[in-house]
Scaffold this active site. Structure first.
Site, PDB file in Angstrom:
ATOM      1  N   TRP A 194       0.842  -1.214   0.000  1.00  0.00           N
ATOM      2  CA  TRP A 194       0.000   0.000   0.000  1.00  0.00           C
ATOM      3  C   TRP A 194       0.864   1.247   0.000  1.00  0.00           C
ATOM      4  O   TRP A 194       0.394   2.336  -0.280  1.00  0.00           O
ATOM      5  CB  TRP A 194      -0.959  -0.007   1.206  1.00  0.00           C
ATOM      6  CG  TRP A 194      -0.319   0.211   2.562  1.00  0.00           C
ATOM      7  CD1 TRP A 194       0.777  -0.427   3.055  1.00  0.00           C
ATOM      8  CD2 TRP A 194      -0.724   1.130   3.579  1.00  0.00           C
ATOM      9  NE1 TRP A 194       1.066   0.022   4.323  1.00  0.00           N
ATOM     10  CE2 TRP A 194       0.164   0.968   4.675  1.00  0.00           C
ATOM     11  CE3 TRP A 194      -1.759   2.060   3.693  1.00  0.00           C
ATOM     12  CZ2 TRP A 194       0.057   1.710   5.852  1.00  0.00           C
ATOM     13  CZ3 TRP A 194      -1.866   2.791   4.871  1.00  0.00           C
ATOM     14  CH2 TRP A 194      -0.973   2.620   5.935  1.00  0.00           C
ATOM     15  N   ASP A 195       2.138   1.068   0.294  1.00  0.00           N
ATOM     16  CA  ASP A 195       3.098   2.168   0.268  1.00  0.00           C
ATOM     17  C   ASP A 195       2.941   2.977  -1.019  1.00  0.00           C
ATOM     18  O   ASP A 195       3.046   4.201  -1.021  1.00  0.00           O
ATOM     19  CB  ASP A 195       4.539   1.626   0.308  1.00  0.00           C
ATOM     20  CG  ASP A 195       4.825   0.733   1.513  1.00  0.00           C
ATOM     21  OD1 ASP A 195       3.898   0.041   1.968  1.00  0.00           O
ATOM     22  OD2 ASP A 195       5.977   0.713   1.979  1.00  0.00           O
ATOM     23  N   GLU A 225       0.597  -2.638  12.644  1.00  0.00           N
ATOM     24  CA  GLU A 225       0.852  -4.088  12.623  1.00  0.00           C
ATOM     25  C   GLU A 225       1.238  -4.666  13.980  1.00  0.00           C
ATOM     26  O   GLU A 225       1.561  -5.838  14.073  1.00  0.00           O
ATOM     27  CB  GLU A 225       1.913  -4.406  11.560  1.00  0.00           C
ATOM     28  CG  GLU A 225       1.397  -4.134  10.152  1.00  0.00           C
ATOM     29  CD  GLU A 225       2.406  -4.463   9.062  1.00  0.00           C
ATOM     30  OE1 GLU A 225       3.581  -4.695   9.384  1.00  0.00           O
ATOM     31  OE2 GLU A 225       2.003  -4.470   7.878  1.00  0.00           O
ATOM     32  N   LYS A 245       2.627   0.215  16.296  1.00  0.00           N
ATOM     33  CA  LYS A 245       3.856   0.266  15.504  1.00  0.00           C
ATOM     34  C   LYS A 245       3.884   1.569  14.695  1.00  0.00           C
ATOM     35  O   LYS A 245       4.923   2.170  14.487  1.00  0.00           O
ATOM     36  CB  LYS A 245       3.869  -0.938  14.559  1.00  0.00           C
ATOM     37  CG  LYS A 245       5.081  -1.040  13.659  1.00  0.00           C
ATOM     38  CD  LYS A 245       4.952  -2.281  12.759  1.00  0.00           C
ATOM     39  CE  LYS A 245       6.114  -2.413  11.797  1.00  0.00           C
ATOM     40  NZ  LYS A 245       5.886  -3.454  10.791  1.00  0.00           N
ATOM     41  N   GLN A 246       2.710   1.973  14.202  1.00  0.00           N
ATOM     42  CA  GLN A 246       2.663   3.096  13.257  1.00  0.00           C
ATOM     43  C   GLN A 246       1.291   3.750  13.258  1.00  0.00           C
ATOM     44  O   GLN A 246       0.340   3.204  13.810  1.00  0.00           O
ATOM     45  CB  GLN A 246       2.968   2.573  11.856  1.00  0.00           C
ATOM     46  CG  GLN A 246       1.936   1.609  11.315  1.00  0.00           C
ATOM     47  CD  GLN A 246       2.499   0.715  10.213  1.00  0.00           C
ATOM     48  OE1 GLN A 246       2.936  -0.400  10.490  1.00  0.00           O
ATOM     49  NE2 GLN A 246       2.476   1.201   8.991  1.00  0.00           N
TER      50      GLN A 246
HETATM   51  C1  BGC Z   1       4.864  -1.582   7.575  1.00  0.00           C
HETATM   52  C2  BGC Z   1       3.838  -1.616   6.455  1.00  0.00           C
HETATM   53  C3  BGC Z   1       4.532  -1.368   5.141  1.00  0.00           C
HETATM   54  C4  BGC Z   1       5.685  -2.339   4.938  1.00  0.00           C
HETATM   55  C5  BGC Z   1       6.480  -2.053   3.684  1.00  0.00           C
HETATM   56  C6  BGC Z   1       5.970  -2.584   7.277  1.00  0.00           C
HETATM   57  O1  BGC Z   1       6.938  -2.513   8.260  1.00  0.00           O
HETATM   58  O2  BGC Z   1       4.279  -1.873   8.813  1.00  0.00           O
HETATM   59  O3  BGC Z   1       2.853  -0.634   6.677  1.00  0.00           O
HETATM   60  O4  BGC Z   1       3.620  -1.487   4.100  1.00  0.00           O
HETATM   61  O5  BGC Z   1       6.567  -2.246   6.036  1.00  0.00           O
HETATM   62  O6  BGC Z   1       7.067  -0.794   3.719  1.00  0.00           O
END
Ligand code: BGC
Length: 723
Positions: free
Chosen positions: A321-322, A461, A557-558
């Protein structure tokens, strides 16, 4: 505009190689040194060249035969940067021209001194072309120089062998041509290297090399050049023939460099965000972001952007999704045709997404969490083995991180709102909206008369398998609402969409003003996270707590709910956003590189520009920091996109809606910002100081713009100042 590593440090080699990657969206060459050094990971990638080997489940972006290595001897002595006699050392990537340059002086053990310069540049127009130059200038005496270089097929992805050597040819002792085939995906690759000097050729052990020997006179530099061409069967039926043909003509390095530099000059005049900041680092960081966004992004609708771009093997070159949420907007507001290509990539992969939905008993399209060439799910089933337990940790994202479906639909609407391109909407947007919306109506479950979305992972996550993740539910609603508004599907389907929207549970504020991230989050215990926040990005928490323990506490985490605030700024009122930003920021470690810059945007929107600036600067340092290993496996593509987002949607204060709103929030350190912004088929040049805004555009079409709550009409020029 330079990324510099002016001290040779073996510990930093892989970071240096990642940051100084040269490329053009079709290919990427890690900025490795020409000589061999212990632990230096070479990397050469072409978008779309994926393969899987027996024993590994996911396809990976193949690390291609090396073209960078060059062994240099002077009077028989092997050159190495480990020699104590290297002085005047400089190495930098000039972001303004895309050229990587190393220059130094070397004194051999015999006592003679030489000036050595290496240059490298990747063509921007002829995407298959890369040029290298070596200049050796004897400063004291004549000398014997020998150079050994070629195409080295002794490469692998962390030990996984992906290439079969099919054919090796040499023409005129100056053109080396090699053909390879990937083992499982059967893609063919043609690689040619044209040299400006004849040498003795050898071809064995998957290497074809030339050895050139020459006497070099003092004051008459030795100039060695090689030009590499690469094609694959993804864009050419006969790649080997094509590269051979391309390499027939000798083109001097300087000529290739001149054309490439002109392309970069055009790029910068259109894409650069110019800021006048007390901290010069800010400008460098933004330039670094724009440079990498450009070289990581293909301009072909069959391909998309890997999480690490074309800079390393990390995340196996997969697309997340980035792309839609963090990277696409940079192109949408600068060069919308590329943003359209990125969404076409999803459109062309609807088959894989529909298949994944079907396998899981859903309707419509369930896009894979990680995508590669085919569009089928490529998320590895397991993470690395835990050395304490000997067990592999299951990766659940492919099973439950379904928000990607709505993220893609969000990007479709973002593109439509920005470009008003009805043809694109009809041909690509509507099928994407229809299949994604269908997925959501089958994904919801009716509980006591309302529809809920169960067992998901939101963007955060560190919280898994929860019900009614607010981010997911709101974006699913937006997805279905958009499908309804665009009138996709027949009447029956439209009714189903309406029913879903009517019944879908959307979490709102509780009695203390908090929006629950999901059904259980707010009832979980809270711990002090300061130690982990200080080391954001290192996932230190997972060394102190098991994954399940992390899941069972209020630990993010984010950005999750904050991500929702960023994407849908009008959903909640100012006070709600403020309260929840404080609450959730406290509980967010920012272990994902996608997090800080998004928090910065939302902080700027609640008038906390200085706090936002701190988070922005931390986001800028995700790759640009002194720690040697943070970028070894590749750059953080989404984080770079997010830094750009923070400048535009945070500090310049742009909010997109039916009309464009501007609520500037420049941090104190910034005197000025200037950039171009594509909106509704117009390119607006936006200049802003602490108290004034100047908007200009070329056409006379009237565009409504809201500045600090007041509506104006922009024709060719609009000047605004804070009274
Ligand atoms: C993040 C995801 C991201 C992925 C790739 C993961 O560590 O939690 O949101 O899409 O890294 O960058």
């Amino acid at each position: 505009m330079k990324i510099e590593f002016n001290q040779f440090d073996e510990e930093m080699l892989n970071k240096e190689a990642t940051l100084m990657t040269t490329g053009n969206g079709y290919l990427g060459v890690r900025g490795v040194h020409e000589e061999k050094y212990r632990n230096q990971d070479r990397g050469f990638f072409v978008r779309g060249i994926f393969d899987r080997t027996v024993g590994t489940e996911a396809a990976e972006l193949v690390n291609l035969p090396d073209i960078t290595e060059l062994e240099l001897r002077i009077n028989g002595e092997l050159f190495s940067l480990n020699s104590p006699q290297v002085t005047d050392y400089r190495r930098f990537l000039d972001l303004s021209t895309g050229e990587l340059i190393r220059s130094l002086k070397w004194q051999t053990e015999q006592g003679d001194r030489f000036k050595i310069i290496n240059k490298r540049i990747v063509s921007q127009k002829n995407k298959e072309q890369i040029a290298f130059q070596l200049i050796v200038e004897p400063l004291d005496n004549d000398c014997e120089i020998s150079v050994k270089t070629g195409i080295d097929g002794q490469v692998s992805n962390g030990g996984n062998q992906h290439l079969i050597e099919r054919d090796i040819r040499v023409y005129d002792e100056r053109v080396l041509v090699a053909e390879y085939e990937t083992i499982e995906s059967h893609l063919t690759l043609g690689l040619a290297m044209r040299l400006n000097k004849r040498g003795i050729i050898s071809a064995k052990n998957r290497k074809v090399q030339t050895s050139i020997q020459e006497t070099c006179q003092k004051n008459a530099p030795f100039i060695f050049e090689k030009v590499v061409y690469i094609y694959s069967s993804l864009e050419n039926d006969y790649p080997q023939e094509a590269v051979k043909k391309a390499a027939v003509r000798e083109i001097p390095y300087e000529q290739i460099a001149k054309t490439a530099k002109a392309s970069w000059a055009d790029f910068w005049s259109e894409h650069r965000v110019v800021i006048d900041s007390q901290n010069t680092f800010d400008q460098l960081a933004l330039d670094f972001c724009c440079y990498h966004l450009q070289i990581m992004t293909p301009d072909d609708p069959q391909f998309s952007v890997a999480a690490k771009g074309l800079t390393g093997e990390g995340y196996k070159g997969h697309v997340f999704w980035d792309t839609e949420i963090f990277i696409l907007p940079f192109f949408l507001h600068n060069e919308p045709a590329i943003a359209k290509n990125l969404l076409k990539y999803r459109y062309f992969r609807l088959a894989g997404a529909k298949e994944k939905a079907r396998q899981n008993n859903y309707l419509g399209a369930l896009f894979p969490w990680e995508s590669a060439l085919t569009g089928y799910e490529e998320t590895p089933k397991y993470a690395a083995i835990n050395i304490r337990t000997g067990k592999r940790q299951i990766i659940s994202s492919a099973v439950a991180e379904h928000h990607i479906v709505a993220d893609i639909a969000y990007a479709v609407m973002d593109l439509y709102q920005t470009t008003t391109d009805q043809d694109f909407m009809d041909q690509y947007g509507k099928p994407l909206l229809k299949e994604t919306a269908l997925f959501w109506i089958s994904r919801g479950v009716e509980v006591n008369g309302r529809i809920e979305i169960h067992d998901v992972i939101g963007p955060d996550e560190y919280t898994e398998h929860v019900d009614n993740n607010a981010y997911t539910n709101y974006l699913a609603a937006y997805n279905v609402r958009s499908a309804l508004a665009q009138q996709v599907g027949d009447e029956k389907l439209q009714q189903q969409f309406a029913h879903f929207l009517d019944k879908l549970y959307l979490p709102t504020i509780n009695e203390v003003g908090l929006i629950p991230q999901d059904d259980t989050f707010l009832s979980k215990p809270v711990i002090d996270l300061s130690k982990y926040k200080e080391q954001a990005g290192n996932q230190l928490i997972l060394t102190d707590y098991s994954r399940q323990e992390v899941i069972d506490q209020q630990i993010l985490k984010q950005a999750d709910l904050v991500m929702l605030f960023y994407l849908q700024p009008h959903l909640f009122d100012f006070e709600t956003i403020k309260k929840n930003l404080y609450y959730y920021e406290d509980r967010t470690i920012h272990d994902s590189s996608l997090s800080k810059a998004i928090h910065a945007i939302v902080a700027a929107r609640i008038n906390e520009a200085e706090w936002a600036y701190e988070m922005f600067q931390a986001a800028c340092r995700i790759d640009l920091n002194d720690r040697p290993h943070t970028s070894d496996e590749g750059i953080h593509g989404a984080a770079l996109g997010a830094v750009w987002l923070a400048a535009i949607f945070g500090f310049a204060g742009i909010t997109k809606g039916e009309i464009l709103e501007i609520n500037p929030q420049l941090p104190k350190a910034w005197k000025k910002i200037k950039f171009h912004f594509y909106w509704k088929d117009e390119t607006i040049t936006i200049q802003m100081t602490q108290d004034a805004i100047l908007l200009t555009k070329n056409s006379k079409v009237k565009l409504p713009i809201m500045i600090e709550g007041q509506e104006y009409l922009l024709e060719k020029k609009l000047e605004w100042s804070r009274k």
